[in-house]
Design a protein around this motif. Structure first.
Motif, PDB file in Angstrom:
ATOM      1  N   VAL A 218       0.817  -1.216   0.000  1.00 23.77           N
ATOM      2  CA  VAL A 218       0.000   0.000   0.000  1.00 23.77           C
ATOM      3  C   VAL A 218       0.850   1.266   0.000  1.00 23.77           C
ATOM      4  N   GLY A 219       2.031   1.230   0.637  1.00 25.34           N
ATOM      5  CA  GLY A 219       2.845   2.435   0.765  1.00 25.34           C
ATOM      6  C   GLY A 219       3.203   3.104  -0.549  1.00 25.34           C
ATOM      7  N   PRO A 220       3.850   2.397  -1.490  1.00 28.17           N
ATOM      8  CA  PRO A 220       4.175   3.028  -2.784  1.00 28.17           C
ATOM      9  C   PRO A 220       2.936   3.491  -3.551  1.00 28.17           C
ATOM     10  N   TYR A 221       1.867   2.702  -3.445  1.00 29.77           N
ATOM     11  CA  TYR A 221       0.635   3.078  -4.153  1.00 29.77           C
ATOM     12  C   TYR A 221       0.110   4.420  -3.647  1.00 29.77           C
ATOM     13  N   LEU A 222       0.027   4.580  -2.331  1.00 32.36           N
ATOM     14  CA  LEU A 222      -0.480   5.836  -1.765  1.00 32.36           C
ATOM     15  C   LEU A 222       0.470   6.996  -2.036  1.00 32.36           C
ATOM     16  N   ALA A 223       1.787   6.738  -2.069  1.00 29.98           N
ATOM     17  CA  ALA A 223       2.747   7.807  -2.362  1.00 29.98           C
ATOM     18  C   ALA A 223       2.567   8.331  -3.784  1.00 29.98           C
ATOM     19  N   ILE A 224       2.422   7.414  -4.736  1.00 29.56           N
ATOM     20  CA  ILE A 224       2.194   7.833  -6.130  1.00 29.56           C
ATOM     21  C   ILE A 224       0.863   8.563  -6.253  1.00 29.56           C
ATOM     22  N   LEU A 225      -0.153   8.051  -5.580  1.00 30.39           N
ATOM     23  CA  LEU A 225      -1.468   8.683  -5.649  1.00 30.39           C
ATOM     24  C   LEU A 225      -1.432  10.101  -5.080  1.00 30.39           C
ATOM     25  N   LEU A 226      -0.751  10.297  -3.966  1.00 33.93           N
ATOM     26  CA  LEU A 226      -0.634  11.634  -3.375  1.00 33.93           C
ATOM     27  C   LEU A 226       0.123  12.583  -4.308  1.00 33.93           C
ATOM     28  N   PHE A 227       1.172  12.058  -4.936  1.00 38.04           N
ATOM     29  CA  PHE A 227       1.924  12.875  -5.898  1.00 38.04           C
ATOM     30  C   PHE A 227       1.035  13.330  -7.053  1.00 38.04           C
ATOM     31  N   LEU A 228       0.211  12.415  -7.568  1.00 35.60           N
ATOM     32  CA  LEU A 228      -0.688  12.771  -8.678  1.00 35.60           C
ATOM     33  C   LEU A 228      -1.764  13.760  -8.230  1.00 35.60           C
ATOM     34  N   PHE A 229      -2.217  13.632  -6.995  1.00 30.33           N
ATOM     35  CA  PHE A 229      -3.215  14.571  -6.489  1.00 30.33           C
ATOM     36  C   PHE A 229      -2.667  15.999  -6.436  1.00 30.33           C
ATOM     37  N   LEU A 230      -1.384  16.134  -6.114  1.00 33.68           N
ATOM     38  CA  LEU A 230      -0.809  17.465  -5.888  1.00 33.68           C
ATOM     39  C   LEU A 230      -0.047  18.024  -7.082  1.00 33.68           C
TER      40      LEU A 230
END
Length: 572
Positions: A218-230
């Protein structure tokens, strides 16, 4: 005493149910999973497949090592397809470059685009099949033929990107420019992919029996998702602007006329430009051996004439070494009908096909096709080292008030200013404003990869306009429009003239709404997917405990499992 027979009866009935469930799971028809596993692994039978046990890896060690290569092949093929697709503006230059090296004409650019699209579709299908199998809890096993295909796609994509970086370095600038108009939509596409990936990520994260494994998933997935959000916070596009701030539409200057509609640098080509509403003409001037100026871009006549038929022994001879009488025997149009140099180019009418396209003499023919635009002011950009020998009074503004001539060549600028003071001077490179004003430069003629809205604004404040060449694609013309360019040189006057506003134009408020809605919607869907998987796994574990008769009777699970393995033989 009666309770014990009842317990044994329940135990036997429970064993039979478990055996039945086991047999059904092994031989039951599952069309959807069968198709997935069949195309991905060539395992069409149910007994050939295995489910992923909770807390276990989704595949064996060999498959775990190969799966990153599949993802890498997808990423590299996507990058190459986007890079080559956005380079469509320069396909014609690429094909002519290969013509000069190979000696024959072929639409190599279109072939590469088709191959890149097919390979990307193939590797995308494999990745989608893998994601669906993971979502269904199936173990991954990629067939050996697909592994070979994955290596081919990965090798082709990396080799192609490397060749582009070496042979066509300016292409990287084109890609960077494309991000200024496509970035908002690429952002939406990336978010959509993350939503789709949420299903297998949630499934395997919730099934993992160790916290460390869950964090790794889950960690890398959420990191990429947060990057795309911002990431929109640092995004810039000149086409995202307030209403009423868009400048006028850039003027369209025909590059050697209208080379997508007629043979370049011919009278027909120039008339086609004027017919489709072009605002100016750009051409190249050469001088014949006996001093007659004519229009020709290349050093030789091999590409745009039938010299191989008329003068087969002189194909490599410079165009300026031919007399005007010899040049008039050549046809400058047959190559256009034979080679069809542009993808999606229009076809000539029968009348145009029957017209003999001889080389156009500059002075003698200029009056005829320039006079076709008497109703509006026509720009003419002349280039060529020997263009200074053109009689200045032939095209002087006092002789043709509807014509504005822009002089480009720099080495003889002082002489031209003395003999033709009516010419307006332009430069082909960026320079300090002080130097431009010192030499009376009123326009910059720059390659489109040097486009910068900041530089355009800076030069405009000094009354120096900008022209960019060669701009053929609507997205690139839209970017020039939003950046404030005053004119563009193009092969596609007939296409760009129809644009009423830039593509991808939106206000900051509209983009903010699109950005926020995309992030909120994706966050809701991803949360819903994780919640559904959590509820499903919780219900499945509860049902397993309620329906297991050995657990109810306090028996040993290992003993039950051993007995269960022998049940099919007993039943048989």
């Amino acid at each position: 005493m009666e309770a014990r027979p009842t317990t044994l009866k329940r135990l036997k009935l429970g064993k039979l149910k478990v055996v039945r469930r086991s047999l059904l799971q092994r031989y039951e028809q599952q069309p959807f999973i069968s198709c997935l596993a069949g195309f991905y692994s060539c395992r069409w039978k149910r007994y050939q497949r295995e489910r992923t046990e909770p807390g276990k890896c989704c595949c064996n060690m060999r498959e775990c090592m190969f799966f990153p290569l599949l993802v890498a092949a997808f990423c590299f093929s996507l990058v190459f397809l986007y890079t080559w697709g956005e380079g469509k503006n320069d396909y014609n230059s690429f094909d002519w470059y290969n013509y000069g090296n190979l000696g024959f004409w072929f639409l190599w650019s279109l072939v590469i685009l088709i191959v890149a699209a097919v390979l990307f579709a193939y590797i995308s299908l494999l990745l989608v099949l893998a994601m669906c199998l993971l979502a269904e809890g199936q173990q991954l096993y990629l067939h050996w033929s697909h592994k070979i295909g994955t290596f081919l796609v990965l090798g082709f994509s990396i080799a192609s990107l490397f060749a582009l970086s070496i042979l066509w370095r300016d292409h990287r600038k084109t890609v960077r420019l494309s991000f200024q108009v496509t970035a908002p939509y690429l952002h939406i596409g990336a978010i959509a992919i993350m939503v789709l990936l949420a299903w297998p990520v949630a499934l395997h994260a919730i099934r993992a029996d160790k916290k460390v494994t869950q964090v790794i998933i889950v960690g890398p997935y959420l990191a990429i998702l947060l990057f795309l959000f911002l990431i929109p916070l640092g995004m810039y596009s000149p086409c995202i602007r307030e209403m009423g701030t868009l400048g006028p539409k850039p003027a369209l200057i025909g590059h050697r006329g209208a080379p997508m509609l007629a043979p370049e640098n011919t009278e027909m080509s120039f008339l086609k430009t004027i017919e489709h509403g072009g605002d100016g003409l750009e051409t190249d001037v050469a001088i014949s051996y006996d001093g007659v100026p004519f229009l020709m871009h290349d050093d030789t006549l091999r590409r745009t004439t039938n010299i191989e038929e008329v003068y087969p022994n002189d194909t490599g001879k410079a165009a300026s070494f031919f007399s005007w009488d010899a040049l008039q025997k050549l046809n400058a149009g047959t190559w256009f009908l034979k080679n069809k140099p542009f993808v999606g180019m229009g076809s000539l009418s029968k009348a145009d096909q029957n017209q003999r396209n001889i080389l156009t003499g500059t002075c003698g023919s200029a009056k005829s096709w320039m006079s076709s635009s008497k109703s509006r002011r026509l720009n003419a950009i002349w280039s060529g080292k020997k263009a200074v020998y053109i009689p200045a009074d032939a095209l002087a503004p006092k002789q043709h008030p509807s014509i504005k001539v822009l002089w480009l060549h720099n080495s003889v600028r002082s002489f031209v200013q003395s003999v033709a003071p009516g010419f307006q001077h332009t430069m082909g490179r960026k320079a300090p404003i002080e130097d431009l004003l010192k030499h009376n430069i009123v326009k910059l003629n720059l390659v489109y990869t040097e486009m910068s809205s900041e530089d355009i604004r800076k030069y405009a404040e000094a009354n120096i306009t900008t022209n960019f060449y060669v701009v053929n694609e609507p997205w690139l013309y839209s970017l020039a429009w939003c950046s404030g360019a005053h004119s563009v040189t193009t092969n596609a006057v007939h296409l760009l003239k129809n644009l009423s506003q830039p593509l991808f134009l939106m206000t900051p408020q509209q983009y903010n709404i699109m950005w926020i809605l995309t992030d909120l919607t994706s966050a809701f869907l991803i949360s819903l997917i994780f919640a559904l998987h959590w509820c499903r796994e919780k219900n499945l574990s509860s049902c397993a405990q309620d329906n297991n008769p050995m657990i109810e009777s306090g028996g040993s699970y290992n003993k039950f499992k051993t007995e269960l393995s022998n049940m099919p033989a007993v039943l048989a």
